[in-house]
Motif scaffolding. Structure first.
Motif, PDB file in Angstrom:
ATOM      1  N   ASP A  21       0.831  -1.207   0.000  1.00  0.00           N
ATOM      2  CA  ASP A  21       0.000   0.000   0.000  1.00  0.00           C
ATOM      3  C   ASP A  21       0.867   1.258   0.000  1.00  0.00           C
ATOM      4  O   ASP A  21       0.582   2.248  -0.697  1.00  0.00           O
ATOM      5  CB  ASP A  21      -0.932   0.005   1.209  1.00  0.00           C
ATOM      6  CG  ASP A  21      -2.036  -1.040   1.094  1.00  0.00           C
ATOM      7  OD1 ASP A  21      -2.296  -1.497  -0.039  1.00  0.00           O
ATOM      8  OD2 ASP A  21      -2.626  -1.398   2.145  1.00  0.00           O
ATOM      9  N   GLU A  22       1.947   1.244   0.797  1.00  0.00           N
ATOM     10  CA  GLU A  22       2.840   2.400   0.850  1.00  0.00           C
ATOM     11  C   GLU A  22       3.503   2.643  -0.507  1.00  0.00           C
ATOM     12  O   GLU A  22       3.648   3.790  -0.968  1.00  0.00           O
ATOM     13  CB  GLU A  22       3.919   2.172   1.920  1.00  0.00           C
ATOM     14  CG  GLU A  22       3.397   2.254   3.347  1.00  0.00           C
ATOM     15  CD  GLU A  22       4.492   1.955   4.360  1.00  0.00           C
ATOM     16  OE1 GLU A  22       5.654   1.745   3.934  1.00  0.00           O
ATOM     17  OE2 GLU A  22       4.192   1.930   5.577  1.00  0.00           O
ATOM     18  N   GLU A  23       3.924   1.553  -1.180  1.00  0.00           N
ATOM     19  CA  GLU A  23       4.585   1.696  -2.478  1.00  0.00           C
ATOM     20  C   GLU A  23       3.625   2.256  -3.525  1.00  0.00           C
ATOM     21  O   GLU A  23       3.975   3.163  -4.312  1.00  0.00           O
ATOM     22  CB  GLU A  23       5.123   0.347  -2.936  1.00  0.00           C
ATOM     23  CG  GLU A  23       5.907   0.428  -4.242  1.00  0.00           C
ATOM     24  CD  GLU A  23       6.508  -0.915  -4.625  1.00  0.00           C
ATOM     25  OE1 GLU A  23       7.034  -1.029  -5.733  1.00  0.00           O
ATOM     26  OE2 GLU A  23       6.416  -1.863  -3.793  1.00  0.00           O
ATOM     27  N   LEU A  24       2.372   1.739  -3.568  1.00  0.00           N
ATOM     28  CA  LEU A  24       1.391   2.239  -4.531  1.00  0.00           C
ATOM     29  C   LEU A  24       1.026   3.686  -4.243  1.00  0.00           C
ATOM     30  O   LEU A  24       0.868   4.520  -5.167  1.00  0.00           O
ATOM     31  CB  LEU A  24       0.132   1.359  -4.494  1.00  0.00           C
ATOM     32  CG  LEU A  24       0.289  -0.066  -5.034  1.00  0.00           C
ATOM     33  CD1 LEU A  24      -1.003  -0.853  -4.831  1.00  0.00           C
ATOM     34  CD2 LEU A  24       0.659  -0.039  -6.519  1.00  0.00           C
ATOM     35  N   GLN A  25       0.874   4.021  -2.961  1.00  0.00           N
ATOM     36  CA  GLN A  25       0.532   5.386  -2.599  1.00  0.00           C
ATOM     37  C   GLN A  25       1.656   6.355  -2.986  1.00  0.00           C
ATOM     38  O   GLN A  25       1.411   7.482  -3.430  1.00  0.00           O
ATOM     39  CB  GLN A  25       0.251   5.469  -1.090  1.00  0.00           C
ATOM     40  CG  GLN A  25      -0.309   6.809  -0.646  1.00  0.00           C
ATOM     41  CD  GLN A  25      -1.646   7.113  -1.317  1.00  0.00           C
ATOM     42  OE1 GLN A  25      -2.521   6.249  -1.348  1.00  0.00           O
ATOM     43  NE2 GLN A  25      -1.796   8.322  -1.861  1.00  0.00           N
ATOM     44  N   TYR A  26       2.916   5.910  -2.831  1.00  0.00           N
ATOM     45  CA  TYR A  26       4.055   6.745  -3.235  1.00  0.00           C
ATOM     46  C   TYR A  26       3.998   7.050  -4.727  1.00  0.00           C
ATOM     47  O   TYR A  26       4.236   8.185  -5.164  1.00  0.00           O
ATOM     48  CB  TYR A  26       5.357   6.028  -2.881  1.00  0.00           C
ATOM     49  CG  TYR A  26       6.584   6.742  -3.381  1.00  0.00           C
ATOM     50  CD1 TYR A  26       7.109   7.846  -2.696  1.00  0.00           C
ATOM     51  CD2 TYR A  26       7.204   6.348  -4.573  1.00  0.00           C
ATOM     52  CE1 TYR A  26       8.232   8.510  -3.170  1.00  0.00           C
ATOM     53  CE2 TYR A  26       8.315   7.010  -5.052  1.00  0.00           C
ATOM     54  CZ  TYR A  26       8.833   8.090  -4.350  1.00  0.00           C
ATOM     55  OH  TYR A  26       9.932   8.766  -4.825  1.00  0.00           O
ATOM     56  N   HIS A  27       3.648   6.036  -5.545  1.00  0.00           N
ATOM     57  CA  HIS A  27       3.555   6.242  -6.992  1.00  0.00           C
ATOM     58  C   HIS A  27       2.437   7.231  -7.334  1.00  0.00           C
ATOM     59  O   HIS A  27       2.627   8.155  -8.165  1.00  0.00           O
ATOM     60  CB  HIS A  27       3.304   4.902  -7.692  1.00  0.00           C
ATOM     61  CG  HIS A  27       3.152   5.018  -9.165  1.00  0.00           C
ATOM     62  ND1 HIS A  27       4.237   5.202 -10.024  1.00  0.00           N
ATOM     63  CD2 HIS A  27       2.043   4.997  -9.965  1.00  0.00           C
ATOM     64  CE1 HIS A  27       3.801   5.280 -11.262  1.00  0.00           C
ATOM     65  NE2 HIS A  27       2.465   5.146 -11.251  1.00  0.00           N
ATOM     66  N   LEU A  28       1.262   7.069  -6.685  1.00  0.00           N
ATOM     67  CA  LEU A  28       0.137   7.964  -6.942  1.00  0.00           C
ATOM     68  C   LEU A  28       0.476   9.399  -6.522  1.00  0.00           C
ATOM     69  O   LEU A  28       0.141  10.377  -7.225  1.00  0.00           O
ATOM     70  CB  LEU A  28      -1.116   7.472  -6.210  1.00  0.00           C
ATOM     71  CG  LEU A  28      -1.714   6.154  -6.706  1.00  0.00           C
ATOM     72  CD1 LEU A  28      -2.854   5.719  -5.800  1.00  0.00           C
ATOM     73  CD2 LEU A  28      -2.212   6.310  -8.150  1.00  0.00           C
ATOM     74  N   ASP A  29       1.150   9.519  -5.366  1.00  0.00           N
ATOM     75  CA  ASP A  29       1.508  10.851  -4.884  1.00  0.00           C
ATOM     76  C   ASP A  29       2.486  11.534  -5.840  1.00  0.00           C
ATOM     77  O   ASP A  29       2.413  12.768  -6.071  1.00  0.00           O
ATOM     78  CB  ASP A  29       2.126  10.757  -3.487  1.00  0.00           C
ATOM     79  CG  ASP A  29       1.084  10.376  -2.435  1.00  0.00           C
ATOM     80  OD1 ASP A  29      -0.132  10.477  -2.729  1.00  0.00           O
ATOM     81  OD2 ASP A  29       1.488   9.963  -1.318  1.00  0.00           O
ATOM     82  N   ALA A  30       3.410  10.758  -6.422  1.00  0.00           N
ATOM     83  CA  ALA A  30       4.386  11.351  -7.362  1.00  0.00           C
ATOM     84  C   ALA A  30       3.690  11.879  -8.617  1.00  0.00           C
ATOM     85  O   ALA A  30       4.000  12.982  -9.124  1.00  0.00           O
ATOM     86  CB  ALA A  30       5.441  10.317  -7.737  1.00  0.00           C
ATOM     87  N   VAL A  31       2.732  11.126  -9.176  1.00  0.00           N
ATOM     88  CA  VAL A  31       1.996  11.569 -10.368  1.00  0.00           C
ATOM     89  C   VAL A  31       1.152  12.804 -10.040  1.00  0.00           C
ATOM     90  O   VAL A  31       1.098  13.777 -10.820  1.00  0.00           O
ATOM     91  CB  VAL A  31       1.112  10.421 -10.910  1.00  0.00           C
ATOM     92  CG1 VAL A  31       0.216  10.921 -12.042  1.00  0.00           C
ATOM     93  CG2 VAL A  31       1.972   9.264 -11.375  1.00  0.00           C
ATOM     94  N   ALA A  32       0.478  12.774  -8.892  1.00  0.00           N
ATOM     95  CA  ALA A  32      -0.373  13.907  -8.507  1.00  0.00           C
ATOM     96  C   ALA A  32       0.458  15.172  -8.309  1.00  0.00           C
ATOM     97  O   ALA A  32       0.025  16.285  -8.665  1.00  0.00           O
ATOM     98  CB  ALA A  32      -1.138  13.567  -7.227  1.00  0.00           C
TER      99      ALA A  32
END
Length: 873
Positions: A21-32
């Protein structure tokens, strides 16, 4: 200080999910964040980042499954690597102490071997005595007389009537039997023949091993005679020759063509039928004969329900010359009936083996505990350097696993030897042992009991090590093993003592039984009397005069032999007398329903009582004319006279059995164990004048010549008169009486061996515990000696350490012995299963052994030099 909370060395499922979950959230946060920098509002940036990503939940599942698989691979790789290193370390450690390793493996192998051999026998004889198709459906049908507790097999005519009316069976097949004489160039041999219909092998679900079975044409009178060989007889006589089909054998002087060989399963006992050498078709005209009916139950029908139905349909059946008595049909499970004679001995032996295996396991626990104590420094160092509790726990279990595997392999070899010895020295009650062999299940049993037995101690020791904190382990290197280890040793000694006492008590009961049986007054001169069983074939001796002439000529020649002081004729000698059943009537009396209906009996010539050394207490007995006078006379035993004529002479009184002829009593003979030494006393017995119409006779010879010398001379005499007259058996009456208690003797020998092994193991365990206690308290003992302590007080200090758990174990063992006494009740005669004298003697014997085992370490303690003791720590 509170020890740190235990954590697994691998990531849990919750941790893996959190990391994904932390890894996926990091990816989403980078795109946003990139979208926000380009001027997109934050909320819209988050929405577009998730929309551009695609299937977020699916990606999460894929990543999570990938991480889980990788974690499992790493986890198992680490486990296997750690396990392999620990096993190598433990193997080298055990190799450096070969005596300790050999003691542990050998101790466990003793219990494993005995358990495997006995379990193999039990599984074959008790749990699967009849390995046929759907054997649980098979029942044996009999006629029972509740008053006499005697069973009869019904006639073929009666069974045929049942097969047409009983609805609880899918089919019935009847096995007949008869005795035949097999003639060959080497002489005549008495064989047992089973007689079956053409449907039997299909009914049993066991086709012939070789050739064919019987057909309906084989049963027709006048058709060519055919026979089948049993598997055992085929191997023994024909060497397993496949070309035996079509060969001719002469049975009762009639040629029979061999058409097949029966499967090995039928070499086992079936009900009361012993294994037979040959099989033949049941003649269609044999309806009046009796046989053993075997039925196959329909689904949902039990033997009890079938018995009720049989009794209903049998009420209207009337047969000519039906035996007197209240005979009613009954159905019993074939598997239960086949194993009932073996259960009385096998269940107590299984109990004894279970106790021995537990004692062996406790002894192995002693050894493993000693090694664990010696390796405290190593364990403390590994713990301090970061070894996990799981790793330490596995290390302790792995050592037990190695010992268990070694004990299982060695125990399997011992089981093979033990099984061969059990088969060789088996009593008649365990005839089925011949077909028992070690198989795959035996290997599983050996491995399971070996590993389980060793792991019992390994789990306790490993758990104890795993619970201790690293600083506690480090501190224990310079101190004693602690109260917990001492409590464990105390408990093991108590356990071994209690179980050993239970085995000793059982062995003591059986020893007293055997001693009582050996001292039993047999009433006859058993050592000097030889019984020679003969069979009179009808084609050689067709009538009573011919048999009498042959018997007279044989007796005359035997009397002329050196060392022979008397020869007589009888139908049976103790313990092989005949049996009569039927209501007893005494002239001039009304006995009522409680009258006995079961009697031992024997037909004897007038000289029998003198030859057998059996005194006639009253009356003239039989005269030379008794058999031909037409006057029906009998001799009763002393017990018979005591029960019915306690205060008067029975001579001249008349009685009859089952409504037969009235018999005048002409003598009272001493009591004999007519049915065997182990049978209840008080058996009523009748003697009749010799009957020459029988197909068998027993020549009773009183001689001072050993049987090994007498036997060949007797065979030469019989062969000189007629080589077609076979000798069935030849033995002293003493040997026959000894054989009647062979089951009890077999059980006694085995339980005595197990008890002896248990006492040795317990004593060695106690010796090891006290030796360790002396080594543990070396400094204390040295200081006591240096300060002037009396050696006797030092010895008592050590003795008390061993005798306290022994005393507790004896107290528990007394209760176990009393509770388990029922298992031996069927093997005990003349002694109460809860005999206090035997229990006290067993407790005293074990206490004496324990004191000897305790004295050696105690004596060694008084010789500890003070300076060495002060340097010990």
């Amino acid at each position: 200080m509170t020890p740190p909370r235990f954590r697994f060395p691998w990531r849990s499922s919750r941790q893996l999910a959190s990391e994904v979950d932390e890894e996926l959230q990091y990816h989403l946060d980078a795109v946003a964040e990139e979208l926000i920098r380009s001027g997109v509002p934050p909320e819209e940036a988050q929405r577009r980042a998730i929309a551009d990503f695609g299937d977020l939940e699916g990606t999460r599942r894929v990543c999570l499954n990938h991480d889980r698989a990788g974690e499992r691979r790493i986890r198992w790789s680490d486990r296997i690597s750690d396990a392999w290193r620990d096993l190598r370390l433990l193997t080298r450690s055990l190799a450096r102490q070969p005596l300790v390793a050999a003691t542990a493996v050998g101790t466990l192998a003793l219990g494993v071997g005995a358990a495997t051999a006995l379990w193999t026998i039990t599984r074959a004889i008790l749990l699967n005595p009849l390995p046929l198709k759907n054997a649980h459906e098979l029942v044996i049908l009999r006629m029972e007389d509740k008053a006499s507790q005697v069973n009869l097999y019904p006639s073929f005519r009666r069974v045929d009537s049942w097969s047409k009316t009983v609805r609880g069976l899918t089919g019935i097949e009847t096995i007949g039997r008869r005795t035949g004489v097999l003639s060959s160039e080497s002489g005549a041999e008495v064989v047992q023949l089973r007689r079956i219909t053409e449907r039997f092998f299909d009914f049993a679900g066991a086709p012939p091993l070789l050739g064919r079975g019987f057909t309906a044409a084989d049963r027709i009178q006048g058709s060519p005679k055919v026979a089948m060989l049993s598997y055992a007889y085929w191997n023994r006589t024909f060497g397993g020759d496949h070309g035996v089909i079509g060969k001719i054998v002469r049975i009762n002087d009639v040629p029979h063509e061999i058409v097949g060989v029966t499967p090995p399963v039928f070499d086992r006992d079936i009900g009361a039928l012993r294994p037979s050498a040959l099989w033949e078709p049941l003649p269609a005209a044999a309806a009046g004969e009796a046989g053993l009916p075997i039925g196959r139950l329909k689904p949902g029908i039990t033997p009890a329900l079938l018995t009720e139905e049989l009794q209903r349909v049998d009420a209207g059946i009337v047969e000519p010359a039906a035996p007197s008595g209240k005979w009613i049909p009954a159905a019993s499970s074939a598997r239960a009936l086949m194993s009932e004679g073996s259960a009385a001995i096998l269940y107590p032996l299984l109990g004894a083996v279970a106790l021995l295996l537990t004692i062996a396991s406790a002894n192995v626990a002693h050894i493993l505990l000693g090694r664990a104590t010696a390796r405290r420094a190593e364990t403390a160092l590994r713990s301090a350097l970061g070894a996990s509790r799981r790793r330490l726990l596995f290390s302790g279990l792995a050592e037990a696993l190695l010992v268990g595997a070694g004990g299982a392999l060695l125990g399997l070899g011992l089981a093979r030897v033990m099984l061969a010895l059990l088969i060789h020295y088996r009593p008649p009650a365990l005839r089925g042992l011949v077909a028992v062999q070690l198989d795959g299940w035996a290997m599983v049993t050996a491995l399971g009991t070996g590993v389980f037995g060793a792991m019992l101690g390994g789990v306790l020791i490993a758990a104890r090590s795993g619970r201790a904190a690293p600083w506690a382990l480090l501190r224990s290197v310079r101190t004693s093993t602690g109260r917990e280890a001492n409590r464990l040793r105390f408990g093991l000694v108590v356990l071994e003592t209690a179980l050993s006492l239970t085995l000793l008590f059982g062995a003591g009961l059986l020893a007293r039984t055997m001693l009582r049986l050996q001292r039993e007054d047999t009433g006859v001169v058993a050592e000097e009397v030889v019984a020679i069983q003969l069979h009179f074939p009808e084609w050689r001796l067709p009538n009573a005069p011919a048999k009498r002439d042959f018997a007279d000529r044989l007796q005359a020649q035997l009397r002329a032999m050196p060392g022979v002081s008397g020869v007589s004729l009888a139908s049976g000698v103790p313990p092989q007398t005949g049996i009569m059943f039927g209501a007893l009537e005494i002239e001039g009396r009304v006995l009522g329903d409680g009258a006995p209906s079961f009697f031992a009996n024997s037909s004897v010539s007038p000289s029998y009582f003198a030859v057998a050394g059996l005194p006639l207490l009253r009356g003239p007995g039989f005269g030379p004319e008794s058999a031909d006078s037409g006057r029906s006379v009998t001799i009763i035993n002393r017990e018979f006279a005591r029960q019915f004529w306690p205060n008067e002479s029975p001579i001249g009184k008349r009685l009859r059995i089952a409504g037969d002829k009235w018999m005048e009593i002409v003598g009272v003979a001493a009591d004999v164990p007519a049915l065997g030494l182990a049978e209840p006393r008080g058996q009523l017995m009748l003697y009749h004048p010799i009957d020459y119409d029988r197909s068998a006779a027993m020549i009773v010879v009183r001689t001072s010549v050993p049987l090994a010398t007498l036997g060949p001379a007797v065979r030469a005499v019989v062969g000189g008169l007629d080589r077609e007259i076979p000798i069935v058996s030849m033995a002293t009456v003493r040997a026959l009486l000894d054989e009647s208690v062979s089951t009890e003797r077999f059980g006694f020998i085995l339980i005595a061996l197990f008890a002896g092994a248990a006492v040795v193991l317990s004593a060695s365990g106690l010796f090891g515990v006290l030796s360790h206690a002396v080594a543990q308290r070396t400094q204390e003992i040295g200081i006591r000696v240096a300060l002037g302590a009396d050696p006797a007080s030092v010895r008592w200090l050590v003795l008390r350490t061993g005798l306290v758990p022994v005393g507790v174990g004896i107290a528990i063992g007394v209760g176990l012995s009393w509770a388990s006494s029922r298992l031996l009740s069927s093997l005990v005669f003349g002694v109460s299963p809860r005999d206090g004298i035997t229990l006290a003697a067993a407790a005293g014997l074990f206490l004496s052994v324990a004191m000897v085992a305790s004295y050696l370490p105690a004596s060694r303690a008084t010789r500890v030099p003070a300076m060495i003791a002060l340097r010990a720590e």
